[in-house]
Design a protein around this motif. Structure first.
Motif, PDB file in Angstrom:
ATOM      1  N   GLY A 132       6.372   9.456  -4.792  1.00 34.93           N
ATOM      2  CA  GLY A 132       5.041   9.425  -4.195  1.00 34.93           C
ATOM      3  C   GLY A 132       4.578  10.768  -3.659  1.00 34.93           C
ATOM      4  N   SER A 133       4.055  10.755  -2.429  1.00 36.19           N
ATOM      5  CA  SER A 133       3.439  11.964  -1.876  1.00 36.19           C
ATOM      6  C   SER A 133       4.472  13.064  -1.617  1.00 36.19           C
ATOM      7  CB  SER A 133       2.652  11.651  -0.602  1.00 36.19           C
ATOM      8  OG  SER A 133       3.517  11.297   0.440  1.00 36.19           O
TER       9      SER A 133
ATOM     10  N   ILE B  72       7.380   7.238   8.022  1.00 34.70           N
ATOM     11  CA  ILE B  72       7.835   7.042   6.647  1.00 34.70           C
ATOM     12  C   ILE B  72       9.283   7.493   6.552  1.00 34.70           C
ATOM     13  CG2 ILE B  72       7.524   7.803   4.244  1.00 34.70           C
ATOM     14  CD1 ILE B  72       4.453   7.909   5.095  1.00 34.70           C
TER      15      ILE B  72
ATOM     16  N   ARG C 166      12.392   8.086   3.866  1.00 34.12           N
ATOM     17  CA  ARG C 166      12.619   8.270   2.429  1.00 34.12           C
ATOM     18  C   ARG C 166      14.096   8.478   2.137  1.00 34.12           C
ATOM     19  NH1 ARG C 166       7.533   9.590   0.156  1.00 34.12           N
ATOM     20  NH2 ARG C 166       6.046  10.338   1.704  1.00 34.12           N
TER      21      ARG C 166
ATOM     22  N   ASP D  10       4.132  -4.035  -0.155  1.00 30.95           N
ATOM     23  CA  ASP D  10       2.975  -3.166   0.120  1.00 30.95           C
ATOM     24  C   ASP D  10       3.427  -1.883   0.819  1.00 30.95           C
ATOM     25  OD1 ASP D  10       1.165  -5.057  -0.779  1.00 30.95           O
ATOM     26  OD2 ASP D  10      -0.077  -5.014   1.026  1.00 30.95           O
ATOM     27  N   THR D  11       4.492  -1.976   1.596  1.00 32.80           N
ATOM     28  CA  THR D  11       4.861  -0.862   2.487  1.00 32.80           C
ATOM     29  C   THR D  11       6.214  -0.229   2.143  1.00 32.80           C
ATOM     30  OG1 THR D  11       5.912  -2.351   4.083  1.00 32.80           O
ATOM     31  CG2 THR D  11       3.565  -1.938   4.406  1.00 32.80           C
ATOM     32  N   CYS D  12       6.848  -0.729   1.073  1.00 31.93           N
ATOM     33  CA  CYS D  12       8.142  -0.175   0.651  1.00 31.93           C
ATOM     34  C   CYS D  12       8.066   0.192  -0.827  1.00 31.93           C
ATOM     35  CB  CYS D  12       9.252  -1.226   0.744  1.00 31.93           C
ATOM     36  SG  CYS D  12       9.536  -1.940   2.350  1.00 31.93           S
ATOM     37  N   ARG D  13       8.820   1.189  -1.252  1.00 36.70           N
ATOM     38  CA  ARG D  13       9.053   1.370  -2.691  1.00 36.70           C
ATOM     39  C   ARG D  13      10.394   0.721  -3.007  1.00 36.70           C
ATOM     40  NH1 ARG D  13       6.249   6.454  -2.247  1.00 36.70           N
ATOM     41  NH2 ARG D  13       4.337   6.221  -3.466  1.00 36.70           N
TER      42      ARG D  13
ATOM     43  N   ARG E  11      -1.100   0.655  -7.431  1.00 38.21           N
ATOM     44  CA  ARG E  11      -1.638   2.014  -7.239  1.00 38.21           C
ATOM     45  C   ARG E  11      -1.771   2.742  -8.566  1.00 38.21           C
ATOM     46  NH1 ARG E  11       2.685   2.171  -3.246  1.00 38.21           N
ATOM     47  NH2 ARG E  11       1.834   1.727  -1.187  1.00 38.21           N
TER      48      ARG E  11
ATOM     49  N   ASP F  15      11.738   4.250  -0.394  1.00 32.22           N
ATOM     50  CA  ASP F  15      11.096   4.711   0.847  1.00 32.22           C
ATOM     51  C   ASP F  15      10.297   3.562   1.436  1.00 32.22           C
ATOM     52  OD1 ASP F  15       8.621   4.616  -0.555  1.00 32.22           O
ATOM     53  OD2 ASP F  15       8.788   6.716  -1.142  1.00 32.22           O
ATOM     54  N   PHE F  16       9.834   3.735   2.656  1.00 28.79           N
ATOM     55  CA  PHE F  16       9.020   2.697   3.297  1.00 28.79           C
ATOM     56  C   PHE F  16       8.285   3.280   4.495  1.00 28.79           C
ATOM     57  CE2 PHE F  16      11.941   1.927   6.876  1.00 28.79           C
ATOM     58  CZ  PHE F  16      13.142   2.396   6.363  1.00 28.79           C
ATOM     59  N   LYS F  17       7.282   2.519   4.928  1.00 27.99           N
ATOM     60  CA  LYS F  17       6.454   2.920   6.072  1.00 27.99           C
ATOM     61  C   LYS F  17       6.594   1.899   7.187  1.00 27.99           C
ATOM     62  CE  LYS F  17       2.476   1.507   6.562  1.00 27.99           C
ATOM     63  NZ  LYS F  17       1.602   0.636   7.365  1.00 27.99           N
TER      64      LYS F  17
HETATM   65  P1  TMP Z   1       3.758   8.006   0.021  1.00 24.69           P
HETATM   66  O1  TMP Z   1       4.833   8.532  -0.872  1.00 24.69           O
HETATM   67  O2  TMP Z   1       2.480   7.699  -0.676  1.00 24.69           O
HETATM   68  O3  TMP Z   1       3.561   8.883   1.230  1.00 24.69           O
HETATM   69  O4  TMP Z   1       4.288   6.599   0.581  1.00 24.69           O
HETATM   70  C1  TMP Z   1       5.518   6.476   1.241  1.00 24.69           C
HETATM   71  C2  TMP Z   1       5.794   5.015   1.553  1.00 24.69           C
HETATM   72  O5  TMP Z   1       4.882   4.513   2.514  1.00 24.69           O
HETATM   73  C3  TMP Z   1       5.673   4.080   0.354  1.00 24.69           C
HETATM   74  O6  TMP Z   1       6.748   3.150   0.418  1.00 24.69           O
HETATM   75  C4  TMP Z   1       4.375   3.383   0.522  1.00 24.69           C
HETATM   76  C5  TMP Z   1       4.169   3.377   2.016  1.00 24.69           C
HETATM   77  N1  TMP Z   1       2.776   3.531   2.403  1.00 24.69           N
HETATM   78  C6  TMP Z   1       2.153   2.554   3.140  1.00 24.69           C
HETATM   79  O7  TMP Z   1       2.751   1.533   3.465  1.00 24.69           O
HETATM   80  N2  TMP Z   1       0.859   2.743   3.502  1.00 24.69           N
HETATM   81  C7  TMP Z   1       0.154   3.847   3.188  1.00 24.69           C
HETATM   82  O8  TMP Z   1      -1.022   3.957   3.540  1.00 24.69           O
HETATM   83  C8  TMP Z   1       0.821   4.878   2.419  1.00 24.69           C
HETATM   84  C9  TMP Z   1       0.086   6.129   2.032  1.00 24.69           C
HETATM   85  C10 TMP Z   1       2.119   4.675   2.053  1.00 24.69           C
END
Ligand code: TMP
Length: 239
Positions: free
Chosen positions: A99-100, A92, A94, A197-200, A216, A175-177
């Protein structure tokens, strides 16, 4: 290129074998989950958008020198990719608190970091993808030191490229994963997908959320947000 048996089904995609053992076909679904699969739903048309957008971004990154799994788009929902073994680390990156991160460290969302923050979590649904550091990853033999170095340096380079790209689309990359894979030859390549799905993704002017946080957090306008992001990507780049 004939789809053979399904070899994997994840929360958002299915993976099929084909007659070439070095390649697989990924099929994007409209299924959406959050909170480790506890919340389930459908985002109509998401699979088509994420397939196209992810391919666009993978091409952009390939052109910037990042090796990826991308080979060729096959249809609206299907893409041919290199067969890889996924490194069980979710990376991840940021740029802004959300988020988390905000929850864990008790800080408001929207604080811009001076330097990007990189986090790893152990890709393991039954454990809830726990956060870990490099020494945990090495102890668990999730990757070698060399591979983690490569993953970290690709991730920072990807962040620089994507931040610039999204800025040109009027979007702030919060942020992104990322997920990486290992090819049969042992090299590390970017895998999985890059999408709302995987980026904010926040509108640069209004700050409006244009990503999966709308699902979410039950904010409404989920499909519209995905369509808006896709429109901006298409207008920017006819990839
Ligand atoms: P988080 O703030 O919930 O940890 O998420 C950080 C970033 O990662 C956000 O852009 C969403 C992405 N993400 C995923 O793609 N898959 C996941 O399972 C999670 C928890 C977050």
């Amino acid at each position: 290129m004939q789809k053979l048996e399904q070899i994997y089904e994840g929360k958002a995609k299915k993976v099929f074998a084909i007659d070439d053992p070095g390649l697989v076909i990924v099929e994007y679904k409209d299924d959406a989950t959050a909170f480790n699969g506890q919340k389930k739903g459908t985002i109509r048309g998401k699979g088509i958008i994420n397939n196209r957008m992810s391919n666009c971004l993978m091409l952009l990154l390939e052109n910037a020198g990042i090796p990826t799994h991308f080979v060729r788009e096959m249809s609206e929902r299907e893409t041919l990719v290199k067969k890889v073994t996924i490194v069980p680390l979710e990376v991840i990156v940021r740029n802004i608190s959300a988020g988390s991160f905000s929850k864990r460290y008790g800080v408001e969302e929207g604080i811009k970091f001076e330097e990007p923050v990189i986090e790893f979590s152990y890709k393991n649904d039954s454990l809830g993808d726990p956060l870990l550091n490099t020494s945990h990853a090495l102890a668990l033999k999730l990757a070698t030191e060399e591979e983690i170095k490569t993953i970290r340096s690709y991730s920072l380079k990807i962040n620089t490229c994507l931040q610039a790209f999204w800025a040109e689309c009027g979007i702030t990359l919060v942020d992104f994963k990322l997920e990486f894979g290992k090819t049969a030859g042992g090299s590390i390549v970017l895998a999985d997908e890059i999408s709302p799905d995987t980026c904010r993704l926040w509108d640069s002017v209004s700050g409006e959320k244009l990503d999966k946080d709308r699902f979410r957090r039950d904010l409404g306008g989920v499909e519209e947000a995905y369509a808006e992001v896709m429109k901006r990507v298409t207008e920017h780049d006819n990839c």
